[in-house]
Design a protein around this motif. Structure first.
Motif, PDB file in Angstrom:
ATOM      1  N   ARG A  98      14.533   6.440  52.712  1.00  0.00           N
ATOM      2  CA  ARG A  98      15.202   5.955  53.927  1.00  0.00           C
ATOM      3  C   ARG A  98      14.910   4.547  54.306  1.00  0.00           C
ATOM      4  O   ARG A  98      15.587   3.791  54.449  1.00  0.00           O
ATOM      5  CB  ARG A  98      14.804   6.828  55.163  1.00  0.00           C
ATOM      6  CG  ARG A  98      15.317   6.295  56.604  1.00  0.00           C
ATOM      7  CD  ARG A  98      14.527   6.642  57.797  1.00  0.00           C
ATOM      8  NE  ARG A  98      13.264   6.361  57.636  1.00  0.00           N
ATOM      9  CZ  ARG A  98      12.273   7.353  58.037  1.00  0.00           C
ATOM     10  NH1 ARG A  98      12.268   8.461  58.435  1.00  0.00           N
ATOM     11  NH2 ARG A  98      10.993   6.760  58.048  1.00  0.00           N
ATOM     12  N   GLU A  99      13.429   4.098  54.216  1.00  0.00           N
ATOM     13  CA  GLU A  99      13.122   3.094  54.428  1.00  0.00           C
ATOM     14  C   GLU A  99      13.556   1.830  53.529  1.00  0.00           C
ATOM     15  O   GLU A  99      13.721   0.770  53.790  1.00  0.00           O
ATOM     16  CB  GLU A  99      11.547   3.008  54.477  1.00  0.00           C
ATOM     17  CG  GLU A  99      11.041   3.649  55.738  1.00  0.00           C
ATOM     18  CD  GLU A  99       9.697   4.111  55.836  1.00  0.00           C
ATOM     19  OE1 GLU A  99       8.759   3.559  55.060  1.00  0.00           O
ATOM     20  OE2 GLU A  99       9.283   4.951  56.811  1.00  0.00           O
ATOM     21  N   GLY A 100      13.458   2.379  52.316  1.00  0.00           N
ATOM     22  CA  GLY A 100      14.105   1.441  50.977  1.00  0.00           C
ATOM     23  C   GLY A 100      15.467   1.235  51.178  1.00  0.00           C
ATOM     24  O   GLY A 100      15.859  -0.108  51.176  1.00  0.00           O
ATOM     25  N   LYS A 102      10.908  -4.500  46.138  1.00  0.00           N
ATOM     26  CA  LYS A 102      10.001  -3.580  46.313  1.00  0.00           C
ATOM     27  C   LYS A 102      10.900  -2.323  46.862  1.00  0.00           C
ATOM     28  O   LYS A 102      10.678  -1.006  46.546  1.00  0.00           O
ATOM     29  CB  LYS A 102       8.989  -4.074  47.387  1.00  0.00           C
ATOM     30  CG  LYS A 102       7.768  -4.669  46.576  1.00  0.00           C
ATOM     31  CD  LYS A 102       6.602  -5.148  47.450  1.00  0.00           C
ATOM     32  CE  LYS A 102       6.454  -4.996  48.735  1.00  0.00           C
ATOM     33  NZ  LYS A 102       5.520  -5.970  49.451  1.00  0.00           N
ATOM     34  N   ASP A 103      11.771  -2.416  47.640  1.00  0.00           N
ATOM     35  CA  ASP A 103      12.351  -1.443  48.240  1.00  0.00           C
ATOM     36  C   ASP A 103      13.161  -0.692  47.347  1.00  0.00           C
ATOM     37  O   ASP A 103      13.412   0.381  47.414  1.00  0.00           O
ATOM     38  CB  ASP A 103      13.257  -1.852  49.685  1.00  0.00           C
ATOM     39  CG  ASP A 103      12.489  -2.467  50.674  1.00  0.00           C
ATOM     40  OD1 ASP A 103      11.463  -1.825  51.010  1.00  0.00           O
ATOM     41  OD2 ASP A 103      13.148  -2.979  51.487  1.00  0.00           O
ATOM     42  N   SER A 104      13.982  -1.674  46.448  1.00  0.00           N
ATOM     43  CA  SER A 104      14.585  -1.134  45.058  1.00  0.00           C
ATOM     44  C   SER A 104      13.838  -0.151  44.334  1.00  0.00           C
ATOM     45  O   SER A 104      14.504   1.061  43.968  1.00  0.00           O
ATOM     46  CB  SER A 104      15.147  -2.331  44.143  1.00  0.00           C
ATOM     47  OG  SER A 104      16.070  -2.952  44.987  1.00  0.00           O
ATOM     48  N   GLY A 149      12.492  -1.187  57.199  1.00  0.00           N
ATOM     49  CA  GLY A 149      11.743  -1.093  58.302  1.00  0.00           C
ATOM     50  C   GLY A 149      11.347   0.287  58.153  1.00  0.00           C
ATOM     51  O   GLY A 149      11.214   0.894  56.992  1.00  0.00           O
ATOM     52  N   SER A 150      11.035   0.685  59.246  1.00  0.00           N
ATOM     53  CA  SER A 150      10.497   2.178  59.589  1.00  0.00           C
ATOM     54  C   SER A 150      11.155   2.506  60.949  1.00  0.00           C
ATOM     55  O   SER A 150      11.514   1.611  61.603  1.00  0.00           O
ATOM     56  CB  SER A 150       8.946   2.224  59.534  1.00  0.00           C
ATOM     57  OG  SER A 150       8.424   1.750  60.701  1.00  0.00           O
ATOM     58  N   PRO A 151      11.125   3.874  61.196  1.00  0.00           N
ATOM     59  CA  PRO A 151      11.579   4.341  62.482  1.00  0.00           C
ATOM     60  C   PRO A 151      10.628   4.018  63.577  1.00  0.00           C
ATOM     61  O   PRO A 151      11.047   4.113  64.715  1.00  0.00           O
ATOM     62  CB  PRO A 151      11.505   5.876  62.155  1.00  0.00           C
ATOM     63  CG  PRO A 151      10.368   6.135  61.197  1.00  0.00           C
ATOM     64  CD  PRO A 151      10.400   5.003  60.296  1.00  0.00           C
ATOM     65  N   PHE A 152       9.481   3.542  63.390  1.00  0.00           N
ATOM     66  CA  PHE A 152       8.637   3.021  64.403  1.00  0.00           C
ATOM     67  C   PHE A 152       8.867   1.372  64.662  1.00  0.00           C
ATOM     68  O   PHE A 152       8.084   0.868  65.519  1.00  0.00           O
ATOM     69  CB  PHE A 152       7.139   3.304  64.114  1.00  0.00           C
ATOM     70  CG  PHE A 152       7.128   4.947  63.860  1.00  0.00           C
ATOM     71  CD1 PHE A 152       7.303   5.863  64.891  1.00  0.00           C
ATOM     72  CD2 PHE A 152       6.914   5.020  62.574  1.00  0.00           C
ATOM     73  CE1 PHE A 152       7.206   6.985  64.401  1.00  0.00           C
ATOM     74  CE2 PHE A 152       6.756   6.796  62.196  1.00  0.00           C
ATOM     75  CZ  PHE A 152       7.174   7.507  63.186  1.00  0.00           C
TER      76      PHE A 152
END
Length: 139
Positions: free
Chosen positions: A65-67, A108-110, A71-74
């Motif tokens: 999800r974050e990638g 990094k996300d990839s 971000g993040s849910p927070f």
């Protein structure tokens, strides 16, 4: 973790002949988060993603999800990721740094997405952003 393993064992004992259902065909799935009062196994071994590895019990994948989303849910929901335009189509609502930094985050996300699509296999090998073969556990 003990509780979900007991549930898994109970399901595995169910048979079509006796119970009308093959319990081994039932997929168990949960959140698997490591936070709050159970963080880092403070009250026993919790059912975190790390601890569920190899049990046959699935868990929600926040790294995917974050990638994908960024971000993040927070954090700030305007942070971008692989599919939301990071580097290639900045949204202009939030400063995610200069293009070089965005590209680094994008790669990094990839890697998170690549490993997640391989089923989060720790031993899955792929070429990382630096051109080296690496395993999923390092992404």
């Amino acid at each position: 973790l003990r509780t979900v393993r007991r549930a898994r064992d109970a399901l595995d004992r169910l048979t079509l002949e006796r119970d009308g259902v093959d319990g081994k065909s039932i997929y168990m799935y949960g959140e698997g988060w490591d936070y709050a009062e159970v963080e880092r196994n403070r009250v026993g071994v919790n059912a975190s993603q790390k601890n569920l590895a190899g049990t046959g019990i699935g868990s929600f994948n926040d790294r995917l999800r974050e990638g994908v989303m960024g971000g993040s849910p927070f954090g700030d929901p305007r942070v971008q990721g692989v599919l939301t335009g990071l580097f290639f189509d900045p949204n202009g609502f939030i400063d995610q740094g200069p293009p070089e930094r965005q590209y680094e985050e994008l790669t990094k996300d990839s890697e998170k997405v690549i490993v997640a699509m391989a089923g989060n296999l720790a031993g899955f090998k792929f070429m990382n952003r630096e051109g080296f073969e690496t395993e999923g556990k390092h992404a």
